[in-house]
Enzyme design. Structure first.
Site, PDB file in Angstrom:
ATOM      1  N   GLU A  19     -36.545 -26.977 -23.689  1.00  0.00           N
ATOM      2  CA  GLU A  19     -38.132 -27.155 -23.428  1.00  0.00           C
ATOM      3  C   GLU A  19     -38.359 -28.464 -22.975  1.00  0.00           C
ATOM      4  O   GLU A  19     -38.294 -29.333 -23.844  1.00  0.00           O
ATOM      5  CB  GLU A  19     -39.053 -26.604 -24.630  1.00  0.00           C
ATOM      6  CG  GLU A  19     -38.612 -25.187 -24.787  1.00  0.00           C
ATOM      7  CD  GLU A  19     -39.606 -24.552 -25.782  1.00  0.00           C
ATOM      8  OE1 GLU A  19     -40.551 -25.437 -26.346  1.00  0.00           O
ATOM      9  OE2 GLU A  19     -39.429 -23.426 -26.282  1.00  0.00           O
TER      10      GLU A  19
ATOM     11  N   GLU B 278     -47.861 -19.294 -26.246  1.00  0.00           N
ATOM     12  CA  GLU B 278     -47.622 -19.758 -27.606  1.00  0.00           C
ATOM     13  C   GLU B 278     -48.743 -19.693 -28.369  1.00  0.00           C
ATOM     14  O   GLU B 278     -49.927 -19.565 -27.696  1.00  0.00           O
ATOM     15  CB  GLU B 278     -47.130 -21.385 -27.408  1.00  0.00           C
ATOM     16  CG  GLU B 278     -46.110 -21.830 -26.942  1.00  0.00           C
ATOM     17  CD  GLU B 278     -45.596 -23.180 -26.788  1.00  0.00           C
ATOM     18  OE1 GLU B 278     -45.025 -23.682 -27.335  1.00  0.00           O
ATOM     19  OE2 GLU B 278     -46.635 -23.966 -25.867  1.00  0.00           O
TER      20      GLU B 278
END
Length: 683
Positions: free
Chosen positions: A544, A631
């Site tokens: 990420e 998220e």
């Protein structure tokens, strides 16, 4: 008839025989060492060592022969004819030189043994030329079988000698080569002498112009001295060469190749020594970082940046006075050390540093200007260890860097509580891995459509013995600024991959990567090493990266990302929507996943813009066939909103808080996630 074979025991003075063997051994050691050196060097040095090996070998062969001849007592009038005696020396040197030249050549593999054969044949040529100069009151004849054996033995042992020295890889093999040459000279001489048959004849007169034993002895002594001197010179040259090589490689290891300044390795050695020497006095550590240097590299290229560094550091070296130390520890990072008694001495030193870097640099028709930000910490006021002082000098430099005007800042804990806290964090982080203070937790990532556990995101946690539980929001920026993030990031990748290989179900694991870590030239190679060492399949790992990571140096970042993709590792864009180049970045690089930043979820229902951004990102992901993960999902409202918009994946407290490795293992086995409200997501 007198045969030498019958007289080897009774007609030789063994003092001369012993001296001959001693000189033979010394000369063979010298010549074979020179031969070994000749094979390891090139051009002029190669030729020089071949010549010296030939001289040493030839003189050794000749000296051994004539020393032994001086010990031979034939009981008939005899002498030595000068021309053949000297000619035999020339033959010995010429054949030895030719043999070593052939054996030291790398053109053909078989030339090693061929050269040894030439040396062995040269021993025989020298012997019989020397015997041609041995005149007696009678006649000399030879036994052909002994002659043939002596020539064959000399050639065979010469070949063995060069073979062992050239092809052997151990010290023992080199000793074996030297011993073979000693045997070759000794066996050839005494076997050939065994072939000699002397028939005394009173009618044969020995010419008066021959060299007597005493004259020959003087000549032998002179040649022996030359062999010993050549051996001594060779030893001294090798010792000096080794010392020079050690000094050269140490200089390379301890100095920056571009600027010639001491490097980071030299700093690791120098700073503890300086602190020890400064006991009871004051010592200043100055952290130096250049301003606007990256702009020169980006606009004019790295060659221009290198030229600026060369010019500015040359001025800096010229400005140093006795007792001052200045080193380059990174691209545009430097560190300096100054012992002092008054603070104005340190400020004067900082002013010299600032002046050296701020003066304009002329490069062709261009004119480049930079400046230096300088932070100063003092021993013992600001600390008494290298880590404390360098970290606090760095923190002072960061405050100086905000001005970017070539100023300097003293470390001041009272005026900068945040800096002190950051200093404590930086100091603690340096030993966090060794102290086992770091750990990973794993937050579930689920499929919103299939309600399945897809994998986990590995999150870093730090429990400091001094500071307690430190938030990643506090210690990650410090780790990035001080460079410790590279070591920590490497540890995180290794641990996450190891944990993932233990899961009973081959689920994915996502790991955040710092920009500092990603931009290292060998990051993709190190990633490959970690995957190989842990045995994790590359497709199970997801890296990420933040969107803003690609803004500063997009070309280099995309190059590294393509290398990562080539390994088989997936790449996700984290915190999407918070940067400045979202669409262009997505078109430039085929990401495997987009992660919507939690800030938009938090604003959902309160800000219309947040709703629009989330809907747009999800729709964009569908258009580009890139999965979208949200998220920070914490409420049923957020989950229902995402499900209605067909968001692919989600993670957040609603589906489970980060768990330890044993719990993650159990969840991976069951295929569910730690979520008391999972049933509320039913269709």
């Amino acid at each position: 008839m007198l045969t030498v074979l019958n007289c080897l025991v009774t007609a030789h003075d063994y003092r001369f025989v012993a001296a001959a063997l001693a000189i033979c051994a010394l000369g063979c050691v010298v010549s074979m060492r020179l031969f070994a050196r000749a094979r390891n060097v090139r051009r002029a040095k190669h030729a020089a060592f071949v010549v010296m090996a030939g001289l040493a070998g030839g003189m050794t062969i000749w000296t051994t022969h004539f020393l032994a001849m001086l010990g031979f007592i034939p009981n008939v009038e005899h002498g030595f004819e000068p021309n053949f005696t000297v000619l035999s020396l020339a033959f010995a040197i010429a054949t030895s030189m030719a043999g070593f030249m052939i054996a030291a050549s790398r053109e053909r593999d078989w030339m090693i043994e061929a050269g040894g054969g030439v040396i062995g044949a040269g021993i025989a040529l020298m012997h019989f030329a020397g015997m041609r100069g041995f005149v007696v009151a009678g006649t000399i004849s030879y036994d052909p079988s002994f002659v043939a054996f002596s020539v064959a033995a000399g050639a065979a042992l010469g070949m063995l000698a060069t073979n062992r020295v050239a092809r052997g890889t151990t010290r023992t093999s080199h000793y074996a080569g030297m011993a073979a040459l000693i045997l070759g000279i000794g066996i050839m001489h005494f076997t050939a002498m065994g072939a000699v048959q002397i028939t005394p004849d009173p009618r044969v007169a020995v010419p008066s112009q021959l060299m007597s034993d005493s004259v020959l002895a003087i000549l032998v002594v002179l040649v022996t001295v030359l062999v010993v001197m050549l051996g001594a010179v060779t030893h001294l040259a090798e010792e000096q060469g080794q010392q020079d090589a050690v000094a050269h490689f140490r200089h390379l290891a301890m100095h920056d190749p571009l600027t010639g300044l001491p490097n980071r390795a030299a700093v690791r050695d120098e700073l503890p020594m300086r602190l020890k020497q400064a006991a009871g006095t004051s010592l200043a550590i100055l952290a130096v970082d250049l301003n606007r240097f990256k702009e020169i590299n980006d606009v004019y290229g790295h060659a221009a940046g290198d030229a600026v560094l060369v010019q500015t550091t040359a001025r800096m070296r010229a400005a140093l006075i006795e007792g001052e130390f200045f080193a380059r520890i990174g691209g545009d990072e430097f560190i300096a050390v100054k012992p002092f008694t008054r603070e104005n001495e340190v400020e004067e030193f900082a002013a010299r540093i600032s002046d050296a870097f701020s003066r304009p640099n002329e490069l062709g028709k261009g004119r480049f200007s930079i400046s230096a930000s300088i932070g100063i910490s003092v021993c013992p006021k600001d600390g008494d260890s290298v880590d404390e002082l360098t970290t606090r000098a760095d923190l002072a430099m960061y405050r100086s860097k905000k001005a970017q005007d070539g100023s300097w800042c003293w470390y001041d804990a009272d005026a900068d509580e945040d800096g002190r806290r950051r200093g404590q964090i930086a100091i603690g982080l340096r030993s966090a891995i060794a102290d086992n203070a770091l750990r990973l937790v794993f937050q579930p990532q689920i499929s919103m459509k299939k309600r399945q556990l897809l994998g986990f995101e590995a999150l870093l946690r730090w429990s400091s013995p001094q500071l307690g539980e430190v938030s990643p929001a506090d210690f990650i920026p410090v780790a990035e600024q001080t460079g410790i993030i590279v070591e920590i990031g490497d540890w995180v990748l290794m641990q996450a991959c190891r944990e993932a290989t233990l899961w009973p179900t081959p689920m994915g694991v996502a790991v955040n990567v710092s920009p500092v870590q990603l931009m290292r030239p060998n990051f993709a190679e190190r990633l490959t090493e970690i995957l190989t060492e842990t045995g994790l399949e590359p497709t199970r790992l997801e890296i990420e990266i933040t969107e803003t990571m690609l803004i500063d140096n997009p070309g280099q970042a995309l190059l590294v990302l393509r290398k990562i993709k080539a390994v088989g590792v997936r790449v996700a864009m984290d915190d999407f929507g918070t940067g400045y180049s979202s669409l262009s970045t997505l078109f430039s690089f085929p990401f495997d996943k987009i992660k919507v930043d939690r800030s938009f979820l938090n604003a959902l229902g309160r800000q219309a813009q947040a709703t629009s951004v989330i809907e747009t990102v999800i729709e964009l992901g569908h258009k580009l066939s890139i999965p979208v993960l949200a998220e920070g999902v914490e409420t049923d409202f957020q989950a229902a909103f995402l499900k209605d918009r067909r968001c692919d994946e989600a993670q957040g407290f609603l589906y489970g808080r980060p768990v330890d490795s044993s719990t993650a293992h159990a969840l991976a086995q069951s295929g569910t996630w730690q979520d008391e409200n999972a049933g509320k997501l039913s269709a």
